[in-house]
Scaffold this motif. Structure first.
Motif, PDB file in Angstrom:
ATOM      1  N   PHE A 143       0.849  -1.194   0.000  1.00 45.74           N
ATOM      2  CA  PHE A 143       0.000   0.000   0.000  1.00 45.74           C
ATOM      3  C   PHE A 143       0.886   1.246   0.000  1.00 45.74           C
ATOM      4  O   PHE A 143       1.885   1.314   0.731  1.00 45.74           O
ATOM      5  CB  PHE A 143      -0.879   0.033   1.249  1.00 45.74           C
ATOM      6  CG  PHE A 143      -2.118  -0.807   1.159  1.00 45.74           C
ATOM      7  CD1 PHE A 143      -3.379  -0.219   1.213  1.00 45.74           C
ATOM      8  CD2 PHE A 143      -2.034  -2.184   1.022  1.00 45.74           C
ATOM      9  CE1 PHE A 143      -4.529  -0.986   1.137  1.00 45.74           C
ATOM     10  CE2 PHE A 143      -3.180  -2.959   0.947  1.00 45.74           C
ATOM     11  CZ  PHE A 143      -4.436  -2.360   1.002  1.00 45.74           C
ATOM     12  N   LEU A 145       0.232   5.042   0.908  1.00 40.56           N
ATOM     13  CA  LEU A 145      -0.784   5.860   1.556  1.00 40.56           C
ATOM     14  C   LEU A 145      -0.303   7.298   1.700  1.00 40.56           C
ATOM     15  O   LEU A 145       0.866   7.538   2.030  1.00 40.56           O
ATOM     16  CB  LEU A 145      -1.106   5.295   2.945  1.00 40.56           C
ATOM     17  CG  LEU A 145      -1.433   3.809   3.021  1.00 40.56           C
ATOM     18  CD1 LEU A 145      -1.476   3.351   4.476  1.00 40.56           C
ATOM     19  CD2 LEU A 145      -2.761   3.519   2.329  1.00 40.56           C
ATOM     20  N   LEU A 188      -8.000   1.710   8.105  1.00 41.83           N
ATOM     21  CA  LEU A 188      -7.735   2.913   7.329  1.00 41.83           C
ATOM     22  C   LEU A 188      -8.873   3.921   7.452  1.00 41.83           C
ATOM     23  O   LEU A 188      -8.642   5.138   7.473  1.00 41.83           O
ATOM     24  CB  LEU A 188      -7.499   2.548   5.864  1.00 41.83           C
ATOM     25  CG  LEU A 188      -6.213   1.755   5.587  1.00 41.83           C
ATOM     26  CD1 LEU A 188      -6.116   1.382   4.120  1.00 41.83           C
ATOM     27  CD2 LEU A 188      -4.985   2.556   6.012  1.00 41.83           C
ATOM     28  N   ILE A 197      -5.607   6.337  -0.229  1.00 41.40           N
ATOM     29  CA  ILE A 197      -4.856   5.217  -0.794  1.00 41.40           C
ATOM     30  C   ILE A 197      -4.458   5.585  -2.223  1.00 41.40           C
ATOM     31  O   ILE A 197      -5.306   5.841  -3.068  1.00 41.40           O
ATOM     32  CB  ILE A 197      -5.697   3.928  -0.807  1.00 41.40           C
ATOM     33  CG1 ILE A 197      -6.094   3.519   0.611  1.00 41.40           C
ATOM     34  CG2 ILE A 197      -4.918   2.793  -1.470  1.00 41.40           C
ATOM     35  CD1 ILE A 197      -6.995   2.284   0.673  1.00 41.40           C
ATOM     36  N   ALA A 203      -7.336  -1.603  -3.935  1.00 41.12           N
ATOM     37  CA  ALA A 203      -7.628  -1.185  -2.563  1.00 41.12           C
ATOM     38  C   ALA A 203      -8.258   0.203  -2.556  1.00 41.12           C
ATOM     39  O   ALA A 203      -9.184   0.474  -1.779  1.00 41.12           O
ATOM     40  CB  ALA A 203      -6.341  -1.184  -1.733  1.00 41.12           C
ATOM     41  N   ARG A 204      -7.790   1.079  -3.433  1.00 38.38           N
ATOM     42  CA  ARG A 204      -8.340   2.431  -3.524  1.00 38.38           C
ATOM     43  C   ARG A 204      -9.825   2.378  -3.879  1.00 38.38           C
ATOM     44  O   ARG A 204     -10.653   3.065  -3.278  1.00 38.38           O
ATOM     45  CB  ARG A 204      -7.558   3.224  -4.580  1.00 38.38           C
ATOM     46  CG  ARG A 204      -8.017   4.669  -4.779  1.00 38.38           C
ATOM     47  CD  ARG A 204      -7.209   5.339  -5.872  1.00 38.38           C
ATOM     48  NE  ARG A 204      -7.704   6.672  -6.136  1.00 38.38           N
ATOM     49  CZ  ARG A 204      -7.302   7.767  -5.505  1.00 38.38           C
ATOM     50  NH1 ARG A 204      -6.399   7.682  -4.561  1.00 38.38           N
ATOM     51  NH2 ARG A 204      -7.803   8.948  -5.803  1.00 38.38           N
TER      52      ARG A 204
END
Length: 229
Positions: A143, A145, A188, A197, A203-204
């Protein structure tokens, strides 16, 4: 010694007085208070730490109900081996016969703890570590971030400095490995609007969907209340 006293260790008061005598100083307990419990925990849960201490020292098998990060509830029978305080929380390291493996449990998720009279002989290996070992071929996604500088205090609380990079605009970029799990996204989301993200795209998009569902839930409630009026 004050820590031992806080955990109700046998004869801690006597030992503390002896130490005070060696230094010709009267140690006042008022100057320090140590509470091993998590915020909001009831007295029954705070007593679990003392009970586990006894189970580990005397090598008693324990049973308990556990709520894992995926929100699944299970009943566990385990050999209690060690307690670890790590990253603001207590964990129990125990051997599960059913899994034939050593597992780690977060104390705040343990309920209905029972100490059984059954004993065991197992010892925890000296090379045991709670820190995950990542390899280059590890399929756990990386990830990237971006955190707002407004929440920098929490970023430095949660992540080691080696994973944090400060960008020119003050944004804090954190690169870390996470599973694509409910726990990751709940974690998160705890940063609110102060985290974005950047990667991975999957994941975003997943976090965006969860945020949209939250917004939709509040909008539906607001629409319902307006109609009622």
């Amino acid at each position: 010694m004050q820590i031992l006293k806080a955990s109700n260790y046998p004869d801690a008061d006597k030992a503390l007085n002896k130490v005070a005598g060696l230094f010709s100083h009267n140690l006042q307990s008022e100057w320090l208070e140590i509470d091993f419990s998590y915020w909001g925990s009831p007295e029954k849960e705070r007593n679990s730490i003392t009970a586990l201490e006894r189970a580990i020292i005397n090598k008693y098998v324990i049973t308990f109900t556990y709520f894992n990060a995926e929100l699944t509830v299970t009943v566990q029978i385990a050999e209690s081996l060690k307690m670890v305080f790590k990253s603001h929380a207590w964990y129990l390291v125990a051997y599960l016969k059913r899994k034939c493996d050593i597992r780690t449990f977060k104390m705040s998720r343990i309920r209905n703890l029972q100490i059984t009279p059954q004993s065991f002989d197992r010892e925890l290996s000296e090379d045991f570590s709670m820190n995950p070992v990542y390899r280059e071929e590890d399929d756990t996604p990386i990830f990237r971030l971006h955190f707002s500088e407004k929440i920098a205090y929490k970023v430095y609380d949660e992540f080691q400095e080696q994973y944090i990079k400060k960008l020119e605009d003050g944004t804090l970029e954190v690169t870390f490995r996470y599973q694509l799990s409910d726990w990751t996204f709940l974690y998160l989301l705890s940063f609110g609007e102060y985290v974005e993200i950047m990667e991975p795209i999957e994941a975003r998009n997943l976090l965006k969907e969860k945020a949209e569902k939250i917004a939709s839930m509040y909008q539906e409630r607001e629409d319902y209340q307006n109609e009622a009026i």
